[in-house]
Motif scaffolding. Sequence first.
Motif, mmCIF file in Angstrom:
data_model
loop_
_atom_site.group_PDB
_atom_site.id
_atom_site.type_symbol
_atom_site.label_atom_id
_atom_site.label_comp_id
_atom_site.label_asym_id
_atom_site.label_seq_id
_atom_site.Cartn_x
_atom_site.Cartn_y
_atom_site.Cartn_z
ATOM 1 N N ASN A 181 47.798 43.773 9.223
ATOM 2 C CA ASN A 181 46.802 43.555 10.488
ATOM 3 C C ASN A 181 46.727 44.385 11.267
ATOM 4 N N VAL A 182 47.752 45.346 11.224
ATOM 5 C CA VAL A 182 47.940 46.667 12.436
ATOM 6 C C VAL A 182 46.733 47.618 12.846
ATOM 7 N N ASN A 183 46.344 48.071 11.419
ATOM 8 C CA ASN A 183 45.218 48.586 10.867
ATOM 9 C C ASN A 183 43.568 48.312 11.198
ATOM 10 N N LYS A 184 43.491 46.672 11.425
ATOM 11 C CA LYS A 184 42.758 46.007 11.624
ATOM 12 C C LYS A 184 42.703 45.718 13.570
ATOM 13 N N LYS A 185 43.666 45.595 13.758
ATOM 14 C CA LYS A 185 43.528 45.503 15.228
ATOM 15 C C LYS A 185 44.039 46.910 16.337
ATOM 16 N N ILE A 186 44.683 47.883 15.999
ATOM 17 C CA ILE A 186 44.813 48.460 17.166
ATOM 18 C C ILE A 186 43.688 49.597 17.312
ATOM 19 N N THR A 187 43.556 50.288 18.242
ATOM 20 C CA THR A 187 42.775 50.142 19.487
ATOM 21 C C THR A 187 42.896 51.629 20.104
ATOM 22 N N PHE A 188 44.008 52.579 19.586
ATOM 23 C CA PHE A 188 44.515 53.385 19.979
ATOM 24 C C PHE A 188 43.876 54.072 18.758
ATOM 25 N N LYS A 189 43.677 55.806 19.091
ATOM 26 C CA LYS A 189 42.689 56.777 18.972
ATOM 27 C C LYS A 189 43.289 57.816 17.890
ATOM 28 N N TYR A 190 43.460 57.739 17.297
ATOM 29 C CA TYR A 190 45.065 58.930 16.491
ATOM 30 C C TYR A 190 44.070 59.417 15.172
ATOM 31 N N ASP A 191 45.319 60.609 15.045
ATOM 32 C CA ASP A 191 44.022 61.430 14.096
ATOM 33 C C ASP A 191 44.973 61.389 12.800
ATOM 34 N N ASP A 192 46.063 61.099 12.715
ATOM 35 C CA ASP A 192 46.693 60.703 11.970
ATOM 36 C C ASP A 192 47.527 59.349 11.894
ATOM 37 N N VAL A 193 48.617 58.647 10.565
ATOM 38 C CA VAL A 193 49.790 58.628 10.447
ATOM 39 C C VAL A 193 51.007 58.454 9.518
ATOM 40 N N MET A 194 52.081 58.773 10.829
ATOM 41 C CA MET A 194 53.079 59.449 9.421
ATOM 42 C C MET A 194 54.071 57.884 10.145
ATOM 43 N N MET A 195 54.695 57.615 8.640
ATOM 44 C CA MET A 195 55.512 56.881 7.999
ATOM 45 C C MET A 195 57.044 56.671 7.558
ATOM 46 N N VAL A 196 57.947 55.509 8.834
ATOM 47 C CA VAL A 196 58.933 56.294 8.501
ATOM 48 C C VAL A 196 59.663 54.960 8.334
ATOM 49 N N LEU A 197 60.454 55.150 6.586
ATOM 50 C CA LEU A 197 61.233 54.138 5.987
ATOM 51 C C LEU A 197 62.456 54.031 6.828
ATOM 52 N N ASN A 198 62.617 52.308 7.092
ATOM 53 C CA ASN A 198 64.685 52.826 7.095
ATOM 54 C C ASN A 198 64.227 53.335 8.938
ATOM 55 N N SER A 208 55.781 53.286 12.177
ATOM 56 C CA SER A 208 54.151 53.917 11.696
ATOM 57 C C SER A 208 53.907 54.743 13.637
ATOM 58 N N TYR A 209 53.834 56.089 12.553
ATOM 59 C CA TYR A 209 53.319 57.009 14.115
ATOM 60 C C TYR A 209 52.465 57.232 14.431
ATOM 61 N N THR A 215 45.534 64.753 23.090
ATOM 62 C CA THR A 215 45.514 63.779 23.958
ATOM 63 C C THR A 215 47.593 64.319 24.266
ATOM 64 N N ASN A 216 47.785 64.223 23.193
ATOM 65 C CA ASN A 216 49.398 64.363 22.952
ATOM 66 C C ASN A 216 49.949 63.056 22.696
ATOM 67 N N GLU A 217 49.532 62.040 22.859
ATOM 68 C CA GLU A 217 50.016 60.427 22.473
ATOM 69 C C GLU A 217 50.272 60.090 21.443
ATOM 70 N N CYS A 218 51.094 59.255 21.555
ATOM 71 C CA CYS A 218 51.515 58.500 20.668
ATOM 72 C C CYS A 218 51.516 56.945 20.539
ATOM 73 N N LEU A 219 51.555 56.123 19.445
ATOM 74 C CA LEU A 219 51.628 54.464 19.428
ATOM 75 C C LEU A 219 52.853 54.944 18.467
ATOM 76 N N VAL A 220 54.345 54.026 18.697
ATOM 77 C CA VAL A 220 54.990 53.494 17.288
ATOM 78 C C VAL A 220 55.192 52.267 17.319
ATOM 79 N N VAL A 221 54.435 51.954 16.153
ATOM 80 C CA VAL A 221 54.457 50.192 15.319
ATOM 81 C C VAL A 221 55.961 50.492 14.547
ATOM 82 N N VAL A 222 56.309 49.328 14.786
ATOM 83 C CA VAL A 222 58.234 48.740 14.202
ATOM 84 C C VAL A 222 57.664 47.555 13.420
ATOM 85 N N VAL A 223 57.562 47.194 12.278
ATOM 86 C CA VAL A 223 57.808 46.212 11.220
ATOM 87 C C VAL A 223 58.390 45.990 10.791
ATOM 88 N N SER A 224 59.019 44.676 10.552
ATOM 89 C CA SER A 224 59.906 44.616 9.872
ATOM 90 C C SER A 224 59.946 44.142 8.574
#
Length: 247
Positions: A181-198, A208-209, A215-224
């Motif tokens: 659901n994250v990509n549907k709910k997120i309201t942060f404006k971003y240019d790309d997403v980088m995913m880091v496992l473990n 997911s970064y 704006t030099n901002e970032c939102l990091v979402v950690v999923v179990s």
Amino acid sequence: MALQLRPEVKPGDEQTDNLKTKREEAAAIAEKLGVEERPDFLKDGVDTLPTYKGPAVTNVKKFGTGKKTRSIIYKIIGLAILLGAIYLLYTGVKHMLFADGRDISAQLSLSEEEISSDLGITFKDDDTELRKIPRYTNSKVTLRCGDELNLVYANGKKVGVNTLGRKYKLYGIGINEPGYNVNKKITFKYDDVMMVLNDIFEGNTEASYYRNYTTNECLVVVVSKQTNRVIGVTYYSNMSLMLENLG
């Protein structure tokens, strides 16, 4: 006018004559006044007084709760209980399956003093949860914590906000939100997403970064990876500093 009953006397004696005279005088006075010397209901004796009749009483149906009324009341009570149970079930399921909490996106870039004032939170130094904060920097990172919020400092300067609890959301994302659901709910404006496992939490997560280079901002979402639910959200106002060592 007071009424007096005349004693029975024998005719011909002096007392009789006096009474007769008085009676005649009384009759004459009564005739002049236009009233009867003796009311009709007394002429035949006191036993003929008119019978007292009280006010008429109408039979009124006594109010009560008949079977039909009780049935309606029971149905209303039953419906209220059913609706209450449905509401509690709905809120319970919603709480278990989805994220809730107050979205504080507007406060994230504020100073500690402003956040404390806006949200009524007192922060204190506490690095207990530092290992759960995703970061790739050479700077010394410390935390100021309070009421399920962690303010992230790098070399003594506030650079971000993190939450690991369910009381707050950051840009529409809160703890316990399903990963899909994250990509549907997120309201942060971003240019790309980088995913880091473990990434953190002992290798059982993926982070997911969501990066905004303008704006030099970032939102990091950690999923179990075990539950596929969000277990941590971090906002950085200085992405280049906090991710300087990330490929």
